[in-house]
Design an enzyme around this catalytic site. Structure first.
Site, PDB file in Angstrom:
ATOM      1  N   ASP A  67       0.809  -1.220   0.000  1.00  0.00           N
ATOM      2  CA  ASP A  67       0.000   0.000   0.000  1.00  0.00           C
ATOM      3  C   ASP A  67       0.841   1.269   0.000  1.00  0.00           C
ATOM      4  O   ASP A  67       2.045   1.236   0.242  1.00  0.00           O
ATOM      5  CB  ASP A  67      -0.962  -0.005   1.202  1.00  0.00           C
ATOM      6  CG  ASP A  67      -0.291  -0.505   2.497  1.00  0.00           C
ATOM      7  OD1 ASP A  67       0.946  -0.495   2.568  1.00  0.00           O
ATOM      8  OD2 ASP A  67      -1.019  -0.915   3.416  1.00  0.00           O
ATOM      9  N   ASP A 136      -7.717  -3.067  13.824  1.00  0.00           N
ATOM     10  CA  ASP A 136      -9.081  -3.292  13.309  1.00  0.00           C
ATOM     11  C   ASP A 136      -9.119  -4.489  12.350  1.00  0.00           C
ATOM     12  O   ASP A 136     -10.100  -4.694  11.651  1.00  0.00           O
ATOM     13  CB  ASP A 136      -9.619  -2.026  12.624  1.00  0.00           C
ATOM     14  CG  ASP A 136      -8.828  -1.645  11.370  1.00  0.00           C
ATOM     15  OD1 ASP A 136      -7.839  -2.341  11.036  1.00  0.00           O
ATOM     16  OD2 ASP A 136      -9.198  -0.647  10.723  1.00  0.00           O
ATOM     17  N   HIS A 138      -7.148  -5.032   9.738  1.00  0.00           N
ATOM     18  CA  HIS A 138      -6.763  -4.830   8.328  1.00  0.00           C
ATOM     19  C   HIS A 138      -5.452  -5.541   7.981  1.00  0.00           C
ATOM     20  O   HIS A 138      -4.568  -5.687   8.814  1.00  0.00           O
ATOM     21  CB  HIS A 138      -6.727  -3.342   7.944  1.00  0.00           C
ATOM     22  CG  HIS A 138      -5.637  -2.523   8.557  1.00  0.00           C
ATOM     23  ND1 HIS A 138      -5.822  -1.211   8.956  1.00  0.00           N
ATOM     24  CD2 HIS A 138      -4.342  -2.797   8.834  1.00  0.00           C
ATOM     25  CE1 HIS A 138      -4.694  -0.732   9.425  1.00  0.00           C
ATOM     26  NE2 HIS A 138      -3.766  -1.668   9.371  1.00  0.00           N
ATOM     27  N   GLU A 143      -9.551  -2.157   5.181  1.00  0.00           N
ATOM     28  CA  GLU A 143     -10.294  -1.841   6.393  1.00  0.00           C
ATOM     29  C   GLU A 143     -11.567  -2.692   6.467  1.00  0.00           C
ATOM     30  O   GLU A 143     -11.937  -3.338   5.479  1.00  0.00           O
ATOM     31  CB  GLU A 143     -10.634  -0.347   6.376  1.00  0.00           C
ATOM     32  CG  GLU A 143      -9.413   0.576   6.318  1.00  0.00           C
ATOM     33  CD  GLU A 143      -8.630   0.640   7.628  1.00  0.00           C
ATOM     34  OE1 GLU A 143      -8.497  -0.402   8.313  1.00  0.00           O
ATOM     35  OE2 GLU A 143      -8.123   1.721   7.964  1.00  0.00           O
TER      36      GLU A 143
HETATM   37  C1  F6R Z   1       1.159  -1.298   6.010  1.00  0.00           C
HETATM   38  C2  F6R Z   1       0.368  -2.482   6.339  1.00  0.00           C
HETATM   39  C3  F6R Z   1      -0.482  -2.470   7.576  1.00  0.00           C
HETATM   40  C4  F6R Z   1       0.364  -2.701   8.830  1.00  0.00           C
HETATM   41  C5  F6R Z   1      -0.504  -2.685  10.077  1.00  0.00           C
HETATM   42  C6  F6R Z   1       0.288  -2.897  11.356  1.00  0.00           C
HETATM   43  O1  F6R Z   1       1.905  -1.529   4.816  1.00  0.00           O
HETATM   44  O2  F6R Z   1       0.407  -3.446   5.626  1.00  0.00           O
HETATM   45  O3  F6R Z   1      -1.455  -3.471   7.457  1.00  0.00           O
HETATM   46  O4  F6R Z   1       1.026  -3.921   8.726  1.00  0.00           O
HETATM   47  O5  F6R Z   1      -1.184  -1.455  10.163  1.00  0.00           O
HETATM   48  O6  F6R Z   1       1.115  -1.791  11.597  1.00  0.00           O
HETATM   49  P1  F6R Z   1       2.118  -1.803  12.848  1.00  0.00           P
HETATM   50  O7  F6R Z   1       3.168  -2.798  12.569  1.00  0.00           O
HETATM   51  O8  F6R Z   1       2.667  -0.391  12.862  1.00  0.00           O
HETATM   52  O9  F6R Z   1       1.298  -2.155  14.048  1.00  0.00           O
END
Ligand code: F6R
Length: 261
Positions: A67, A136, A138, A143
């Site tokens: 992303d 959440d 994702h 989302e």
């Molecule tokens: C971003 C992504 C997100 C993160 C998730 C966890 O490229 O793929 O799904 O992996 O938001 O983020 P952290 O590791 O900061 O808790």
């Protein structure tokens, strides 16, 4: 799906890096799907160390990130392109032209999403997709209510995600409210998925994603449909799971894991 529980964050990150290194050694032109976020920083640091100390060779590797924020160019320090250059690409021998992220500044975002899907397909598809998980549920920025067959598209971010990630921006208002993300369907097309989650803040959502029903409310639960998906956890992130005795037995006894024990 298999869940592997390691005693702490460091050993969970080390195992994740070792799985990636093994895949790359077996297939030097590996197509590697990458994630950003705080959890992955240590994994990338270990991979950079493996490159420096053991000569782990990324020269044939091609990467596709999950992303990118809409509106941020790669020069912006809060963009995911900047994060990837800083934490991994600038520290290994990957060819810059082999690294791909969606372009969040594209004039035609819909066309950019289609182009990204096409690029992945032309590369032969993703061999190993690395994933984190948001509180959440994702994966990427899929989302809640993301269709389980969704493809790369623009997704509005939930207030919870904005709250979690606003810390990286000067003010919360600077954080983009939309991102381009691979879809759940795009992720499920990868030949292998490896998800890493650490810390107690992930325990509740990990329990829902792994042992709860498959639901668009928790995008990560769609990984239950994937034929080859490994979830790597530390003790804290595994605290809400019911079947931990079984998961531990697998890591301690199955031949596949012998070299990692
Ligand atoms: C971003 C992504 C997100 C993160 C998730 C966890 O490229 O793929 O799904 O992996 O938001 O983020 P952290 O590791 O900061 O808790």
């Amino acid at each position: 799906m298999e869940a592997i529980i390691r005693p702490d964050k460091e050993s969970a990150c080390l195992l994740t890096a070792k799985l990636i290194a093994k895949a790359l050694r077996a297939k030097p032109d590996l197509v590697l799907g990458l994630a950003t976020g705080s959890t992955m920083e240590r994994v990338y640091e270990i991979l950079a160390m493996m490159h420096r100390d053991e000569g782990l060779d990324f020269s044939g590797c091609r990467t596709f990130n999950l992303d990118e924020y809409v509106g941020l160019s790669g020069k912006d320090e809060t963009s995911y392109r900047f994060y990837m250059n800083r934490h991994l690409f600038n520290r290994i021998n990957i060819k810059p032209g082999n690294t791909h992220l969606p372009d969040g500044t594209a004039a035609d975002l819909e066309a950019e999403c289609a182009r990204y899907e096409e690029k992945i397909a032309k590369s032969g598809g993703i061999d190993l997709q690395l994933l984190g998980i948001g509180q959440d549920g994702h994966i990427g920025f899929n989302e809640p209510l993301s269709a389980l067959r969704s493809r790369t598209r623009v997704k509005p971010l939930t207030p919870e995600t904005v709250r979690q990630n606003a810390r990286y921006f000067k003010t919360p208002e600077d954080m983009p409210r939309r991102a381009i993300t691979m879809g759940v369907g795009t992720i499920l097309d990868s030949k292998r998925c490896v998800m890493l989650a650490t810390g107690e803040s992930k325990a509740a959502v990990i329990a829902r994603a792994l042992e709860g029903p498959i639901t668009a409310m928790v995008s990560a639960s769609a990984l239950q449909l994937h034929p080859r998906c490994t979830i790597i956890l530390d003790e804290k992130a595994s605290a809400g799971l019911e079947m931990t005795e079984y998961y531990r037995w697998i890591f301690d006894n199955e031949p596949e894991w012998r070299e990692f024990r």
